[in-house]
Motif scaffolding. Structure first.
Motif, PDB file in Angstrom:
ATOM      1  N   VAL A 347      31.599  16.223  39.505  1.00  0.00           N
ATOM      2  CA  VAL A 347      31.161  14.913  39.021  1.00  0.00           C
ATOM      3  C   VAL A 347      32.090  14.461  37.901  1.00  0.00           C
ATOM      4  O   VAL A 347      32.496  15.264  37.056  1.00  0.00           O
ATOM      5  CB  VAL A 347      29.707  14.990  38.500  1.00  0.00           C
ATOM      6  N   SER A 348      32.420  13.196  37.887  1.00  0.00           N
ATOM      7  CA  SER A 348      33.300  12.677  36.840  1.00  0.00           C
ATOM      8  C   SER A 348      32.503  12.330  35.593  1.00  0.00           C
ATOM      9  O   SER A 348      31.286  12.106  35.646  1.00  0.00           O
ATOM     10  CB  SER A 348      34.031  11.424  37.330  1.00  0.00           C
ATOM     11  N   GLN A 349      33.182  12.268  34.474  1.00  0.00           N
ATOM     12  CA  GLN A 349      32.529  11.898  33.225  1.00  0.00           C
ATOM     13  C   GLN A 349      32.021  10.470  33.281  1.00  0.00           C
ATOM     14  O   GLN A 349      30.989  10.140  32.686  1.00  0.00           O
ATOM     15  CB  GLN A 349      33.507  12.070  32.060  1.00  0.00           C
ATOM     16  N   ALA A 350      32.736   9.591  33.996  1.00  0.00           N
ATOM     17  CA  ALA A 350      32.304   8.201  34.129  1.00  0.00           C
ATOM     18  C   ALA A 350      30.971   8.117  34.877  1.00  0.00           C
ATOM     19  O   ALA A 350      30.089   7.329  34.506  1.00  0.00           O
ATOM     20  CB  ALA A 350      33.364   7.381  34.858  1.00  0.00           C
ATOM     21  N   GLU A 351      30.797   8.947  35.905  1.00  0.00           N
ATOM     22  CA  GLU A 351      29.541   8.960  36.654  1.00  0.00           C
ATOM     23  C   GLU A 351      28.400   9.472  35.777  1.00  0.00           C
ATOM     24  O   GLU A 351      27.290   8.919  35.790  1.00  0.00           O
ATOM     25  CB  GLU A 351      29.696   9.814  37.903  1.00  0.00           C
ATOM     26  N   MET A 352      28.674  10.521  35.019  1.00  0.00           N
ATOM     27  CA  MET A 352      27.658  11.048  34.106  1.00  0.00           C
ATOM     28  C   MET A 352      27.256   9.993  33.081  1.00  0.00           C
ATOM     29  O   MET A 352      26.068   9.751  32.838  1.00  0.00           O
ATOM     30  CB  MET A 352      28.203  12.277  33.377  1.00  0.00           C
ATOM     31  N   SER A 353      28.236   9.351  32.487  1.00  0.00           N
ATOM     32  CA  SER A 353      27.971   8.374  31.436  1.00  0.00           C
ATOM     33  C   SER A 353      27.186   7.182  31.954  1.00  0.00           C
ATOM     34  O   SER A 353      26.318   6.647  31.251  1.00  0.00           O
ATOM     35  CB  SER A 353      29.289   7.898  30.818  1.00  0.00           C
ATOM     36  N   SER A 354      27.453   6.775  33.187  1.00  0.00           N
ATOM     37  CA  SER A 354      26.758   5.599  33.719  1.00  0.00           C
ATOM     38  C   SER A 354      25.274   5.867  33.909  1.00  0.00           C
ATOM     39  O   SER A 354      24.434   4.997  33.659  1.00  0.00           O
ATOM     40  CB  SER A 354      27.397   5.161  35.040  1.00  0.00           C
ATOM     41  N   VAL A 355      24.927   7.087  34.341  1.00  0.00           N
ATOM     42  CA  VAL A 355      23.514   7.435  34.514  1.00  0.00           C
ATOM     43  C   VAL A 355      22.829   7.554  33.161  1.00  0.00           C
ATOM     44  O   VAL A 355      21.708   7.055  32.959  1.00  0.00           O
ATOM     45  CB  VAL A 355      23.378   8.737  35.320  1.00  0.00           C
ATOM     46  N   LYS A 356      23.494   8.212  32.222  1.00  0.00           N
ATOM     47  CA  LYS A 356      22.906   8.367  30.886  1.00  0.00           C
ATOM     48  C   LYS A 356      22.727   6.998  30.210  1.00  0.00           C
ATOM     49  O   LYS A 356      21.694   6.743  29.575  1.00  0.00           O
ATOM     50  CB  LYS A 356      23.839   9.264  30.053  1.00  0.00           C
ATOM     51  N   TYR A 357      23.694   6.122  30.371  1.00  0.00           N
ATOM     52  CA  TYR A 357      23.595   4.794  29.760  1.00  0.00           C
ATOM     53  C   TYR A 357      22.450   4.008  30.384  1.00  0.00           C
ATOM     54  O   TYR A 357      21.689   3.331  29.675  1.00  0.00           O
ATOM     55  CB  TYR A 357      24.913   4.047  29.935  1.00  0.00           C
ATOM     56  N   ALA A 358      22.302   4.100  31.709  1.00  0.00           N
ATOM     57  CA  ALA A 358      21.199   3.410  32.380  1.00  0.00           C
ATOM     58  C   ALA A 358      19.850   3.914  31.878  1.00  0.00           C
ATOM     59  O   ALA A 358      18.905   3.135  31.712  1.00  0.00           O
ATOM     60  CB  ALA A 358      21.310   3.592  33.889  1.00  0.00           C
ATOM     61  N   ALA A 359      19.752   5.224  31.631  1.00  0.00           N
ATOM     62  CA  ALA A 359      18.512   5.792  31.113  1.00  0.00           C
ATOM     63  C   ALA A 359      18.186   5.245  29.725  1.00  0.00           C
ATOM     64  O   ALA A 359      17.045   4.874  29.430  1.00  0.00           O
ATOM     65  CB  ALA A 359      18.617   7.314  31.078  1.00  0.00           C
TER      66      ALA A 359
END
Length: 378
Positions: A347-359
Motif C-alpha cells: 500500500v502506498s503512503q498516499a492511499e493510507m493518508s487518504s483513508v486517514k484524512y477521510a476518517a
C-alpha cells in the motif's frame, strides 16, 4: 487558568471529551483530552455479571446452533455434530496457536501480551489471507470447549496476559460461549476479546452478548464485487455493517483503566488495500455516521501480498513477453500472468493518508497511534 475554570472544564469534558477551552494567557484555544468519558476505575468482565439462569440458557442455545448452523451469513444449516460446512469445523474446535501475543494494538497487548487463541478454519476465503495456512488448511489440534477453557486459565496463571484474545472465532461461536462459561467456573478473571472479520450473523452475536468485553472487528471492503472476488463472499459489507452496529450496542465505545489497557468496548480495524482506498474512505465515513464518532479506529498499513496473490495463474495459457533492459523483447522468453496482479504490491503512503484524512473529516478522532497530547488515547 484559575481553579474554578479548571473544575468547570473538567465537568464539561465528561460530556464532550474534546472540549475546546480558551486560556486567557494563550493566543489560541487548545484541546483538553480529558479521560473521564472513557476511563474506568475498575472493571469486572461481563461474563461474571450474567445470572446462572442466563448461563444455562446460553449453553442450551449453543448446542442448538451447532445442530443447525446459522453462525454466519452463509447459513449452511448443517448439523455440526455430523458434518461440516464452509468453515470445515465440526462440534469441537481446531486451534493452531495458543500463546501470549505481542502483535496487537498497544492498548490490547500491554506489557505482558494478549492471550491469543488462533482458531483454524474460517467462514471467508480471503485470497490475500496472511494466516491462510491456518484459515484455509485446517492446521492445528482439536480441543473440546472444556479443554479450551483450561487453556484460558493457563494463559492467565502462567502467561500473566492481560486478556483472552479469540482470533477468527466466527465459525466456533457456540464452542467459544461454552468455553467462557466453563472458564468462569474455573476462576477466569480476564476480559474476553472477540477478534473477527465481521462476517457474523445476528444470531451468533446474540449468543455472545454478555460474554464478550471487547469486540475487535475488521471492516475489510465496501463493494460487493470486491468481496465476491477477494473474500469469496456475497454481501460482506452489509453483514459487516449489521454486525458492527450490534457489537457497539452491546459494549459501547472503547474504555480503559488507568494503566492504558482496554477493558470494554469496540475497536474497529480497516486494512487499507492497494487500489482500494476509495472503499476505505466509504467505510470510515459510514462508521462515523452510523456507529459513533467516538469510535476507536485502527487504519492499518500492514497489507502485503500473501496466500494466492502473486502466484502464477492456473487456468490460463496466456503469456506475456519478457522485456530486456531498454524495453526490447527477449526472443523466446515468456512469463506467466500472475493472479490478483492489481493487489500484488504494498500500500502506498498516499492511499493510507487518504483513508486517514477521510476518517478525520468524517469526525473520527480516536486512532491507534501515538497521542498528540502526550498521553494514552483514552
Amino acid at each position: 487558568m484559575d481553579r474554578s475554570l479548571c473544575l468547570q472544564s473538567f465537568r464539561l469534558s465528561r460530556f464532550n471529551p474534546r472540549l475546546t477551552v480558551w486560556r486567557p494567557s494563550s493566543p489560541s484555544p487548545r484541546l483538553l483530552h480529558l479521560a473521564p468519558p472513557f476511563l474506568l476505575d475498575d472493571y469486572v468482565p461481563r461474563y461474571h455479571l450474567i445470572s446462572s439462569v442466563d448461563a444455562a440458557r446460553k449453553r442450551s442455545d449453543a448446542y442448538a446452533h451447532l445442530r443447525n448452523c446459522n453462525l454466519c451469513p452463509r447459513l449452511c444449516g448443517v448439523n455440526r455434530f455430523e458434518k461440516t460446512g464452509v468453515c470445515l469445523i465440526g462440534a469441537d474446535v481446531k486451534v493452531n496457536v495458543i500463546a501470549p501475543h505481542f502483535g496487537e494494538e498497544p492498548c490490547i497487548q500491554g506489557h505482558n501480551g494478549s492471550g491469543s487463541v488462533f482458531f483454524s478454519g474460517c467462514n471467508l476465503r480471503c485470497v490475500f489471507c496472511q494466516n491462510h495456512d491456518i484459515a484455509h488448511e485446517r492446521k492445528g489440534f482439536d480441543l473440546t470447549p472444556e479443554q479450551l477453557a483450561e487453556w484460558y486459565l493457563k494463559l492467565q496463571e502462567v502467561g500473566k496476559v492481560h486478556n483472552i484474545n479469540l482470533i477468527t472465532p466466527e465459525h466456533v461461536v457456540p464452542q467459544v460461549a461454552l468455553s467462557i462459561l466453563h472458564a468462569r467456573e474455573l476462576g477466569l478473571k480476564l476480559p474476553i476479546i472477540y477478534n473477527t472479520s465481521s462476517f457474523d450473523s445476528p444470531e451468533s452475536l446474540g449468543l455472545l452478548n454478555g460474554l464478550i468485553d471487547i469486540y475487535l472487528p475488521d471492516f475489510k471492503v465496501w463493494k460487493n464485487a470486491t468481496s465476491r472476488r477477494l473474500l469469496k463472499a456475497d454481501n460482506y459489507a452489509k453483514a459487516a455493517m449489521e454486525s458492527i452496529k450490534v457489537m457497539h450496542s452491546q459494549v459501547g465505545d472503547l474504555c480503559f483503566t488507568a494503566d492504558g489497557l482496554a477493558k470494554k468496548g469496540i475497536l474497529v480495524r480497516h486494512l487499507v488495500m492497494p487500489g482500494k482506498d476509495d472503499e476505505g474512505r466509504e467505510i470510515v465515513r459510514w462508521l462515523a455516521k452510523n456507529v459513533s464518532k467516538d469510535l476507536f479506529m485502527h487504519v492499518m498499513e500492514q497489507y502485503h501480498p500473501d496466500a494466492h496473490v502473486g502466484k502464477p495463474k492456473r487456468t490460463t495459457k496466456t503469456h506475456l513477453q519478457v522485456e530486456e533492459p531498454g524495453g526490447n523483447p527477449a526472443p523466446g522468453e515468456v512469463k506467466e500472468k500472475i493472479r490478483y496482479d492489481d493487489i500484488n504490491r504494498p500500500v502506498s503512503q498516499a492511499e493510507m493518508s487518504s483513508v486517514k484524512y477521510a476518517a478525520q473529516q468524517a469526525g473520527l478522532w480516536r486512532f491507534n497511534e501515538v497521542a498528540e497530547h502526550g498521553g494514552f488515547n483514552i
